[in-house]
Design an enzyme around this catalytic site. Structure first.
Site, PDB file in Angstrom:
ATOM      1  N   THR A 376     -11.427 -49.097  -2.436  1.00 46.58           N
ATOM      2  CA  THR A 376     -11.695 -48.733  -1.355  1.00 46.58           C
ATOM      3  C   THR A 376     -12.359 -49.111  -0.160  1.00 46.58           C
ATOM      4  OG1 THR A 376     -13.134 -47.675  -2.553  1.00 46.58           O
ATOM      5  CG2 THR A 376     -14.072 -47.970  -1.559  1.00 46.58           C
ATOM      6  N   THR A 394     -12.893 -44.643   0.804  1.00 49.19           N
ATOM      7  CA  THR A 394     -11.865 -44.213  -0.603  1.00 49.19           C
ATOM      8  C   THR A 394     -11.365 -43.542  -0.378  1.00 49.19           C
ATOM      9  OG1 THR A 394     -12.486 -45.092  -2.451  1.00 49.19           O
ATOM     10  CG2 THR A 394     -13.801 -43.614  -2.435  1.00 49.19           C
ATOM     11  N   ASN A 396      -9.986 -44.633  -3.935  1.00 48.22           N
ATOM     12  CA  ASN A 396     -10.102 -45.450  -5.706  1.00 48.22           C
ATOM     13  C   ASN A 396      -9.249 -46.205  -5.639  1.00 48.22           C
ATOM     14  OD1 ASN A 396     -11.380 -45.310  -7.953  1.00 48.22           O
ATOM     15  ND2 ASN A 396     -10.825 -43.943  -8.722  1.00 48.22           N
ATOM     16  N   ASP A 418     -12.969 -40.707 -12.039  1.00 49.24           N
ATOM     17  CA  ASP A 418     -14.214 -41.212 -11.158  1.00 49.24           C
ATOM     18  C   ASP A 418     -15.367 -40.091 -12.362  1.00 49.24           C
ATOM     19  OD1 ASP A 418     -14.410 -44.054 -10.120  1.00 49.24           O
ATOM     20  OD2 ASP A 418     -14.488 -43.582  -7.982  1.00 49.24           O
ATOM     21  N   GLY A 468     -15.016 -51.824  -4.299  1.00 51.98           N
ATOM     22  CA  GLY A 468     -14.825 -52.886  -6.051  1.00 51.98           C
ATOM     23  C   GLY A 468     -15.123 -52.131  -6.533  1.00 51.98           C
ATOM     24  N   GLY A 469     -15.322 -50.678  -6.594  1.00 58.30           N
ATOM     25  CA  GLY A 469     -15.347 -49.686  -7.509  1.00 58.30           C
ATOM     26  C   GLY A 469     -17.450 -50.089  -8.435  1.00 58.30           C
TER      27      GLY A 469
HETATM   28  N1  GLY Z   1     -13.747 -44.767  -6.097  1.00 58.02           N
HETATM   29  C1  GLY Z   1     -15.358 -46.202  -6.062  1.00 58.02           C
HETATM   30  C2  GLY Z   1     -16.526 -45.245  -6.380  1.00 58.02           C
HETATM   31  O1  GLY Z   1     -16.190 -44.053  -5.448  1.00 58.02           O
HETATM   32  O2  GLY Z   1     -16.927 -45.693  -6.503  1.00 58.02           O
END
Ligand code: GLY
Length: 566
Positions: A376, A394, A396, A418, A468-469
């Protein structure tokens, strides 16, 4: 002698008058007076700053930087992903826009399960079914409509030029294209121009995105219809049919970004302003900040065992809430008020022991081996009037689903992962979820993106965010505490080593070299399991200094980013 002194005086005056208004000083990032853009690519930051210099405001610079990143940073920059923007205007008005992807109309709860109800490996991550209906372009169009000062075409043109004229790859970019090569070949039914068969990509190689330039021209000329209708929509729909994806032209035409009220809370004399659901990031960050008020982190120090123990105990409780309570507010009644009630968080955190990790039979060890592909990207923008925009965008995973639209030259996201594809089963970040984040047609998937702005005594203080998810939230949390509690400069706060806990898996992820063995042993004696990781997050942040100057900090040790100002 007098003449010599006078000449020396003139020389000094000349040197000082030639100093650029943006400069770097020891321990500080880039200092600038009139405006600043901190992003994960120097060329994108440059595009943003040039827009500011031309008289554009922070919204114009945000849109321009966004489109530039879609060209020079396609690993995460995008026109077919999502974007969340939190803003604070010079007069203190705040707001946010949600350009999160949606599940296509044909999506359904069990679309990633086999006939026995088991998750089909990689189906929500790779290829056409992994793609959510993109939202980022509509968010940019809406934002520019509301706040833009320069013409729409002028803020997109620099990105078109980068795509047409080409640019040199950095070492990291060359490596990520090489790393994805086999997946690009496996997933796409035609030869991508980003796949080199003669040799690997190398630092300094020139790369062009000619088809993407044409897609950007259509957006330049027709606004949202240049993406969600007409040729680009046709190309996406055709790509979907080819790869057995389910996004239709109607899905694209029906997509709408949504203006939302940010979530806010007090932390000491600051006000924290962040992204509301469908991001989990804002609520989780605010819960963490509320919890942090009661501990003497300043006295303990930043990478002290007591600090790490307490912060990760707070994190475990917050991520447990995230898994159960957070999802798209248009489909699920998110209990935001309860989660942001200081009394609720106080009670919940009362069980934290100073000497022992809380035992919980509900906490099982997960098995996330690496959090490498969490691509992201965040950038922060301020202008000379004091308008501030914090934006995270992002695809993802890195290069999203790895599908590049034939004829379009851009990658499609893999944001369907997600969602909670099956209740209780971990996604690529090791995060679990349930009903709140189950797949429903047209629903937005939960995100961790946490674009944030901090205000102090009614004035702008900080603009911050990270990729960083699930590690985004704890990265932003630490960088903020580094400034607010540990009194670091913005650059020191960004550079400092980081750690992360997300309840499940029940481990502390710790950046390599962050702590000495003695601290590690103390944490282990409290019951913690520690696992080392290369890097957590890539922060791009801006701090407003007491003298009114801005300090921009890019994550120079973890990315190729740049904070540029004037
Ligand atoms: N794909 C990462 C987020 O949206 O948290």
């Amino acid at each position: 002698m007098r003449n010599q002194f006078y000449l020396f005086f003139l020389l000094v005056l000349f040197i000082f008058s030639c100093q650029p208004t943006a400069q770097k000083t020891a321990n500080r990032g880039t200092l600038a007076k009139n405006g600043l853009v901190s992003s994960s690519h120097p060329l994108a930051s440059e595009v943003g700053v040039n827009i500011l210099k031309k008289g554009g405001n922070a919204a114009d610079a945000t849109v321009a930087t966004f489109f530039a990143l879609s060209v020079v940073y396609p690993v995460a920059g995008n026109i077919a992903g999502s974007a969340f923007v939190v803003y604070r205007l010079k007069d203190g008005q705040i707001g946010s826009i949600d350009g999160r992807e949606k599940a296509p109309a044909k999506a359904h709860r069990d679309m990633f399960l086999d006939k026995d109800g088991n998750v089909i490996k990689d189906l929500s991550l790779l290829g056409h079914l992994a793609v959510g209906v993109p939202g980022s372009v509509d968010a940019m169009v809406e934002m520019h409509k509301k706040f833009g000062k320069l013409a729409w075409k002028d803020v997109i043109q620099p990105a078109i030029e980068l795509a047409n004229n080409g640019f040199k790859l950095t070492k990291r970019e060359a490596e990520s294209l090489n790393r994805a090569k086999e997946q690009f070949k496996k997933i796409n039914s035609y030869s991508l121009h980003v796949v080199r068969e003669d040799r690997s990509w190398q630092e300094g190689d020139l790369i062009f995105y000619k088809d993407l330039a044409k897609a950007l021209e259509r957006i330049r000329d027709s606004g949202r219809d240049g993406f969600y209708k007409g040729e680009t929509a046709e190309l996406i729909a055709k790509e979907m049919e080819k790869g057995k994806g389910i996004i239709t032209k109607e899905d694209l035409a029906n997509y709408k970004a949504v203006w939302r009220t940010p979530v806010t809370t007090a932390y000491k004399d600051c006000k924290i302003i962040s992204m509301p659901p469908p991001s989990s990031g804002g609520i989780a960050l605010l819960q963490l900040m509320q919890g942090s008020e009661n501990y003497p982190f300043t006295k303990w120090g930043q990478l002290n065992s007591q600090t790490i123990h307490t912060m990760t105990e707070l994190e475990r409780r917050v991520y447990a809430d995230r898994a159960t309570h957070l999802g798209d507010p248009d489909f699920y009644k998110v209990p935001s008020e309860m989660l942001l009630n200081p009394e609720y968080n106080k009670k919940r955190n009362a069980s934290i022991s100073p000497v022992q990790k809380t035992l919980s039979s509900a906490i099982k060890e997960g098995n996330v081996k690496s959090i490498e592909s969490v691509e992201t990207t965040h950038f922060s923008v301020v202008d000379k009037e004091g308008n501030a925009f914090s934006i995270t965008t992002t695809l993802n995973s890195y290069f999203g689903s790895k599908v590049m639209v034939e004829g379009g030259g851009f990658f499609l996201n893999n944001e369907m992962d997600d969602f909670s594809v099956k209740a209780g089963v971990a996604n690529q970040f090791g995060a679990i979820g349930g009903e709140a984040n189950a797949i429903i047609a047209n629903k937005r998937m939960l995100s961790s993106m946490t674009p944030t702005i901090v205000e102090k005594n009614g004035k702008l203080l900080m603009v911050v965010g990270s990729p960083g998810g699930t590690t985004i939230i704890t990265t932003v949390y630490q960088v903020m505490l580094n400034v607010l509690a540990h009194k670091m400069t913005m650059q020191e706060a960004v550079n400092a080593k980081r750690f992360h806990h997300q309840w499940q898996p029940d481990i502390i992820l710790m950046e390599k070299g962050a702590i000495p063995d003695s601290v590690k042993t103390r944490l282990q004696n409290m019951g913690h399991i520690i696992s080392e990781i290369g890097g957590l997050g890539k922060v791009d942040a801006i701090l407003r200094l007491p003298n009114g100057m801005y300090e921009g900090a890019s994550d120079l040790n973890r990315s190729d980013g740049a904070a540029l100002g004037y």
